[in-house]
Write an enzyme that holds these catalytic residues in place. Sequence first.
Site, PDB file in Angstrom:
ATOM      1  N   ARG A  29      30.320  68.761  27.079  1.00 36.92           N
ATOM      2  CA  ARG A  29      31.365  68.385  28.025  1.00 36.92           C
ATOM      3  C   ARG A  29      30.781  68.086  29.398  1.00 36.92           C
ATOM      4  NH1 ARG A  29      36.502  69.340  25.918  1.00 36.92           N
ATOM      5  NH2 ARG A  29      36.491  70.701  24.072  1.00 36.92           N
ATOM      6  N   ASP A  30      31.314  67.031  30.029  1.00 37.33           N
ATOM      7  CA  ASP A  30      30.893  66.688  31.387  1.00 37.33           C
ATOM      8  C   ASP A  30      31.336  67.796  32.339  1.00 37.33           C
ATOM      9  OD1 ASP A  30      30.193  63.684  32.870  1.00 37.33           O
ATOM     10  OD2 ASP A  30      30.921  65.344  34.112  1.00 37.33           O
ATOM     11  N   ASN A  87      26.676  53.749  31.654  1.00 36.34           N
ATOM     12  CA  ASN A  87      26.310  53.127  32.922  1.00 36.34           C
ATOM     13  C   ASN A  87      24.810  52.862  32.959  1.00 36.34           C
ATOM     14  OD1 ASN A  87      28.986  53.397  33.900  1.00 36.34           O
ATOM     15  ND2 ASN A  87      28.586  55.526  34.473  1.00 36.34           N
ATOM     16  N   VAL A  96      22.327  60.083  36.330  1.00 37.74           N
ATOM     17  CA  VAL A  96      21.380  60.876  35.543  1.00 37.74           C
ATOM     18  C   VAL A  96      20.588  59.898  34.668  1.00 37.74           C
ATOM     19  CG1 VAL A  96      21.091  62.679  33.810  1.00 37.74           C
ATOM     20  CG2 VAL A  96      22.886  62.900  35.547  1.00 37.74           C
ATOM     21  N   HIS A 100      23.156  58.120  28.335  1.00 37.13           N
ATOM     22  CA  HIS A 100      24.268  58.917  27.821  1.00 37.13           C
ATOM     23  C   HIS A 100      25.495  58.049  27.685  1.00 37.13           C
ATOM     24  CE1 HIS A 100      23.914  59.277  32.215  1.00 37.13           C
ATOM     25  NE2 HIS A 100      25.239  59.238  32.238  1.00 37.13           N
ATOM     26  N   HIS A 102      29.413  58.123  27.816  1.00 41.00           N
ATOM     27  CA  HIS A 102      30.587  58.890  28.202  1.00 41.00           C
ATOM     28  C   HIS A 102      31.663  58.639  27.145  1.00 41.00           C
ATOM     29  CE1 HIS A 102      29.562  59.668  32.558  1.00 41.00           C
ATOM     30  NE2 HIS A 102      28.783  58.614  32.358  1.00 41.00           N
TER      31      HIS A 102
HETATM   32  P1  5GP Z   1      26.372  58.809  35.129  1.00 40.65           P
HETATM   33  O1  5GP Z   1      26.982  58.736  36.512  1.00 40.65           O
HETATM   34  O2  5GP Z   1      24.868  58.909  35.191  1.00 40.65           O
HETATM   35  O3  5GP Z   1      26.855  57.741  34.195  1.00 40.65           O
HETATM   36  O4  5GP Z   1      26.916  60.159  34.500  1.00 40.65           O
HETATM   37  C1  5GP Z   1      26.316  61.386  34.713  1.00 40.65           C
HETATM   38  C2  5GP Z   1      27.339  62.438  34.371  1.00 40.65           C
HETATM   39  O5  5GP Z   1      26.677  63.666  34.207  1.00 40.65           O
HETATM   40  C3  5GP Z   1      28.414  62.628  35.440  1.00 40.65           C
HETATM   41  O6  5GP Z   1      29.702  62.366  34.881  1.00 40.65           O
HETATM   42  C4  5GP Z   1      28.247  64.095  35.852  1.00 40.65           C
HETATM   43  O7  5GP Z   1      29.479  64.739  36.097  1.00 40.65           O
HETATM   44  C5  5GP Z   1      27.506  64.692  34.665  1.00 40.65           C
HETATM   45  N1  5GP Z   1      26.638  65.801  34.995  1.00 40.65           N
HETATM   46  C6  5GP Z   1      25.739  65.856  36.014  1.00 40.65           C
HETATM   47  N2  5GP Z   1      25.081  67.033  35.985  1.00 40.65           N
HETATM   48  C7  5GP Z   1      25.586  67.724  34.918  1.00 40.65           C
HETATM   49  C8  5GP Z   1      25.289  69.019  34.385  1.00 40.65           C
HETATM   50  O8  5GP Z   1      24.435  69.765  34.867  1.00 40.65           O
HETATM   51  N3  5GP Z   1      25.995  69.400  33.296  1.00 40.65           N
HETATM   52  C9  5GP Z   1      26.961  68.599  32.729  1.00 40.65           C
HETATM   53  N4  5GP Z   1      27.590  69.075  31.652  1.00 40.65           N
HETATM   54  N5  5GP Z   1      27.246  67.368  33.210  1.00 40.65           N
HETATM   55  C10 5GP Z   1      26.565  66.941  34.292  1.00 40.65           C
END
Ligand code: 5GP
Length: 114
Positions: A29-30, A87, A96, A100, A102
């Site tokens: 989970r996010d 993304n 990150v 990944h 979503h």
């Molecule tokens: P991005 O913006 O790279 O597409 O998505 C990265 C996602 O990782 C974001 O939705 C953010 O909330 C999630 N995220 C960042 N750090 C952590 C973490 O330590 N644990 C979890 N479960 N999600 C994280």
Amino acid sequence: MSDDLFLKIIAREIPADIVYENDDVLAFRDVNPQAPLHVLIIPKAHIRTINDMRAEDTELFGKLFLAASEIAAEHGVAKDGYRVVMNCNSAAGQTVFHVHLHLLGGRELGWPPG
Ligand code: 5GP
């Protein structure tokens, strides 16, 4: 690679609410959910962005979508609908740098996305 947050989740060095795992894929989970169901589906292999995908990663990326389909069904959003999005780099909002998917579900999702 040492700054790869999601490798630390795979290694259980950082806790996460894991909902799915097999030899190649982990999903959890996010931490900042944008929908009632918001799961991140990642390959266990370190791949920074879609731009780093190689032909031999094709099956692995397919497994991310297969996991999304199974998780959506298990959490009851498959019939109503859900969204998967990946993304790539800063203009798309990637924060990150470990690829990944979503998986977002459980509410009406607007289109186009922001
Ligand atoms: P991005 O913006 O790279 O597409 O998505 C990265 C996602 O990782 C974001 O939705 C953010 O909330 C999630 N995220 C960042 N750090 C952590 C973490 O330590 N644990 C979890 N479960 N999600 C994280």
